[in-house]
Every structure is written in structure tokens, then in C-alpha cells.
Design a protein around this motif. Structure first.
Motif, PDB file in Angstrom:
ATOM      1  N   HIS A   1       0.824  -1.206   0.000  1.00 33.26           N
ATOM      2  CA  HIS A   1       0.000   0.000   0.000  1.00 33.26           C
ATOM      3  C   HIS A   1       0.863   1.264   0.000  1.00 33.26           C
ATOM      4  CE1 HIS A   1      -3.699  -2.384   1.572  1.00 33.26           C
ATOM      5  NE2 HIS A   1      -3.294  -2.753   0.378  1.00 33.26           N
ATOM      6  N   TYR A   2       2.016   1.197   0.616  1.00 35.20           N
ATOM      7  CA  TYR A   2       2.960   2.311   0.547  1.00 35.20           C
ATOM      8  C   TYR A   2       3.414   2.516  -0.896  1.00 35.20           C
ATOM      9  CZ  TYR A   2       6.819   5.362   1.930  1.00 35.20           C
ATOM     10  OH  TYR A   2       7.665   6.429   2.078  1.00 35.20           O
ATOM     11  N   ALA A   3       3.729   1.414  -1.579  1.00 32.49           N
ATOM     12  CA  ALA A   3       4.142   1.502  -2.984  1.00 32.49           C
ATOM     13  C   ALA A   3       3.007   2.021  -3.860  1.00 32.49           C
ATOM     14  CB  ALA A   3       4.621   0.136  -3.478  1.00 32.49           C
ATOM     15  N   LEU A   4       1.783   1.588  -3.580  1.00 33.57           N
ATOM     16  CA  LEU A   4       0.633   2.081  -4.351  1.00 33.57           C
ATOM     17  C   LEU A   4       0.509   3.597  -4.226  1.00 33.57           C
ATOM     18  CD1 LEU A   4      -2.020  -0.660  -3.509  1.00 33.57           C
ATOM     19  CD2 LEU A   4      -0.963  -0.233  -5.745  1.00 33.57           C
ATOM     20  N   ALA A   5       0.679   4.107  -3.024  1.00 31.63           N
ATOM     21  CA  ALA A   5       0.618   5.562  -2.822  1.00 31.63           C
ATOM     22  C   ALA A   5       1.729   6.252  -3.604  1.00 31.63           C
ATOM     23  CB  ALA A   5       0.719   5.892  -1.339  1.00 31.63           C
ATOM     24  N   GLY A   6       2.911   5.673  -3.582  1.00 27.71           N
ATOM     25  CA  GLY A   6       4.038   6.259  -4.310  1.00 27.71           C
ATOM     26  C   GLY A   6       3.818   6.259  -5.811  1.00 27.71           C
ATOM     27  N   TYR A   7       3.424   5.119  -6.356  1.00 31.21           N
ATOM     28  CA  TYR A   7       3.182   5.044  -7.804  1.00 31.21           C
ATOM     29  C   TYR A   7       2.042   5.980  -8.215  1.00 31.21           C
ATOM     30  CZ  TYR A   7       6.277   1.047  -8.692  1.00 31.21           C
ATOM     31  OH  TYR A   7       7.369   0.224  -8.848  1.00 31.21           O
ATOM     32  N   GLY A   8       0.973   5.987  -7.438  1.00 32.99           N
ATOM     33  CA  GLY A   8      -0.161   6.847  -7.778  1.00 32.99           C
ATOM     34  C   GLY A   8       0.220   8.319  -7.795  1.00 32.99           C
ATOM     35  N   THR A   9       0.986   8.736  -6.812  1.00 31.91           N
ATOM     36  CA  THR A   9       1.437  10.117  -6.750  1.00 31.91           C
ATOM     37  C   THR A   9       2.349  10.445  -7.930  1.00 31.91           C
ATOM     38  OG1 THR A   9       1.257  10.129  -4.349  1.00 31.91           O
ATOM     39  CG2 THR A   9       2.668  11.811  -5.333  1.00 31.91           C
ATOM     40  N   LEU A  10       3.255   9.532  -8.235  1.00 32.97           N
ATOM     41  CA  LEU A  10       4.167   9.768  -9.359  1.00 32.97           C
ATOM     42  C   LEU A  10       3.424   9.844 -10.690  1.00 32.97           C
ATOM     43  CD1 LEU A  10       7.211   7.575  -8.299  1.00 32.97           C
ATOM     44  CD2 LEU A  10       7.209  10.054  -8.651  1.00 32.97           C
ATOM     45  N   VAL A  11       2.388   9.021 -10.861  1.00 35.77           N
ATOM     46  CA  VAL A  11       1.574   9.104 -12.080  1.00 35.77           C
ATOM     47  C   VAL A  11       0.956  10.497 -12.192  1.00 35.77           C
ATOM     48  CG1 VAL A  11      -0.538   8.268 -13.213  1.00 35.77           C
ATOM     49  CG2 VAL A  11       1.101   6.626 -12.292  1.00 35.77           C
ATOM     50  N   ALA A  12       0.384  10.970 -11.090  1.00 44.34           N
ATOM     51  CA  ALA A  12      -0.246  12.293 -11.100  1.00 44.34           C
ATOM     52  C   ALA A  12       0.771  13.388 -11.417  1.00 44.34           C
ATOM     53  CB  ALA A  12      -0.930  12.565  -9.760  1.00 44.34           C
ATOM     54  N   PHE A  13       1.952  13.302 -10.820  1.00 44.46           N
ATOM     55  CA  PHE A  13       2.985  14.303 -11.082  1.00 44.46           C
ATOM     56  C   PHE A  13       3.445  14.241 -12.537  1.00 44.46           C
ATOM     57  CE2 PHE A  13       4.709  14.527  -6.428  1.00 44.46           C
ATOM     58  CZ  PHE A  13       3.564  15.204  -6.041  1.00 44.46           C
ATOM     59  N   ALA A  14       3.692  13.032 -13.045  1.00 45.50           N
ATOM     60  CA  ALA A  14       4.140  12.883 -14.433  1.00 45.50           C
ATOM     61  C   ALA A  14       3.104  13.456 -15.393  1.00 45.50           C
ATOM     62  CB  ALA A  14       4.428  11.416 -14.743  1.00 45.50           C
ATOM     63  N   ASN A  15       1.842  13.179 -15.137  1.00 45.60           N
ATOM     64  CA  ASN A  15       0.787  13.739 -15.984  1.00 45.60           C
ATOM     65  C   ASN A  15       0.789  15.266 -15.932  1.00 45.60           C
ATOM     66  OD1 ASN A  15      -0.360  11.406 -17.161  1.00 45.60           O
ATOM     67  ND2 ASN A  15      -1.511  10.987 -15.291  1.00 45.60           N
ATOM     68  N   ARG A  16       0.908  15.854 -14.747  1.00 44.16           N
ATOM     69  CA  ARG A  16       0.911  17.304 -14.588  1.00 44.16           C
ATOM     70  C   ARG A  16       2.111  17.920 -15.306  1.00 44.16           C
ATOM     71  NH1 ARG A  16      -2.109  21.049 -14.858  1.00 44.16           N
ATOM     72  NH2 ARG A  16      -3.501  19.960 -13.473  1.00 44.16           N
ATOM     73  N   LEU A  17       3.234  17.218 -15.290  1.00 50.24           N
ATOM     74  CA  LEU A  17       4.454  17.723 -15.918  1.00 50.24           C
ATOM     75  C   LEU A  17       4.499  17.453 -17.423  1.00 50.24           C
ATOM     76  CD1 LEU A  17       6.934  16.630 -13.103  1.00 50.24           C
ATOM     77  CD2 LEU A  17       6.370  19.001 -13.734  1.00 50.24           C
ATOM     78  N   GLY A  18       3.485  16.773 -17.946  1.00 50.05           N
ATOM     79  CA  GLY A  18       3.460  16.457 -19.377  1.00 50.05           C
ATOM     80  C   GLY A  18       4.436  15.360 -19.765  1.00 50.05           C
ATOM     81  N   LEU A  19       4.813  14.536 -18.817  1.00 44.58           N
ATOM     82  CA  LEU A  19       5.744  13.432 -19.066  1.00 44.58           C
ATOM     83  C   LEU A  19       4.931  12.174 -19.382  1.00 44.58           C
ATOM     84  CD1 LEU A  19       8.162  14.183 -16.081  1.00 44.58           C
ATOM     85  CD2 LEU A  19       8.518  14.759 -18.506  1.00 44.58           C
TER      86      LEU A  19
END
Length: 164
Positions: free
Chosen positions: A112-130
Motif C-alpha cells: 500500500h505504501y508503494a501504491l501511494a508512491g506510484y499513484g502520486t508519481l503518475v499524477a505528477f508525471a501527468n501534470r508535468l506532461g511526461l
């Protein structure tokens, strides 16, 4: 390193999640050696493979951004790993099913810690246009969710009942 913007935060979190995965890989392998149920052992083995795959993906993303994937140490996962070892491995159990139930619980806390990390990174990557990064991270997120759901099925359809 000072974090000036979302890209800096994204880079920091890539490295942090790599560290988390590295620590959880060792713990997952160790939990698998202590599990008695064949389904739990197999799920943990598959989980370790998935974690290693995630580390490979994170390494690639870090390299793409000129980062050393080992540039951070995740204190959060360090604590979860310590808890997993204390409660699922070092603890005395009178029943193998009860230990397997605890192993599942501790493994899922790390997942669940990893899920939070991956989910956050997906959101950041999307916001950054990556978009490429987001696709890689989304795949890792989906595979991690799949493994978590499978472990929940093992727990709810057998181990928890046997441990009760």
C-alpha cells in the motif's frame, strides 16, 4: 538538494520509491521463506518479481532524468520493513495459518505504501506532461494493484478462515 518545483519533487519521489522497492524486495523474499501456505508463498514470489520489475522501470526513468536511482533512502519503508520483520518473522506463533495471516497483513502494508508512491508519481508525471513516464508508472501501479487484490483473495478465501 532543495526542491524548487514539481519536477524536483517528482525526481525526489522517483528515487524514494526506488529505495522503498529495494527494501521491500528483501523483506518480501524473507516473508516468503517463512510462509507455510503454498498460495501465499507463490504470491510472495510473484510479488518479489513485480517489485524487481518496478525497480527496473524506476531505474530507467531515473536514468532518463539523469538521476541516480539510489540517491534517496526511504525512511517510511524502512519502518514498514522493520514492522514486518518484528510482527511476521520474529514473533512466536502457535499456528502456521496465523503467521501466514500476519505475513499477508505486513506484506500488504508495504504494498500500500508503494501504491501511494506510484499513484502520486503518475499524477505528477501527468501534470508535468511526461506522458511516457506516466505510462510506465501507470503500468507499475496497475500491476501492484493486481498483486494486492490477489493477496486479498488468498487471505479472505482461506488463510483468515483457517487462522480464526
Amino acid at each position: 538538494m532543495a526542491l524548487h518545483d514539481l519536477k524536483d519533487v517528482y525526481h525526489d519521489m522517483l528515487q524514494d520509491l526506488y529505495s522503498a522497492c529495494k527494501q521491500s524486495l528483501d523483506a518480501t523474499t524473507e516473508l516468503g521463506r517463512h510462509a507455510k501456505n503454498d498460495d501465499v508463498q507463490k504470491a510472495l514470489k510473484n510479488g518479489a518479481t513485480g517489485i524487481a520489475d518496478g525497480m527496473e522501470a524506476l531505474t530507467g526513468l531515473c536514468n532518463d532524468h539523469g538521476l541516480d536511482p539510489e540517491g534517496e533512502h526511504c525512511k517510511g519503508m524502512e519502518g514498514l520493513v522493520a514492522e514486518a520483520r518484528a510482527h511476521a518473522i520474529k514473533e512466536d506463533f502457535g499456528d502456521a495459518d496465523a503467521r501466514d495471516a500476519m505475513i499477508i497483513a505486513q506484506y500488504q502494508r508495504m504494498v500500500h505504501y508503494a501504491l501511494a508512491g506510484y499513484g502520486t508519481l503518475v499524477a505528477f508525471a501527468n501534470r508535468l506532461g511526461l506522458d511516457g513516464d506516466a505510462a510506465v508508472l501507470e503500468k507499475c501501479l496497475d500491476e501492484t494493484y493486481d498483486g494486492d487484490r490477489h493477496m486479498t483473495q488468498i487471505a479472505t478465501h482461506g488463510i483468515n478462515k483457517a487462522a480464526a
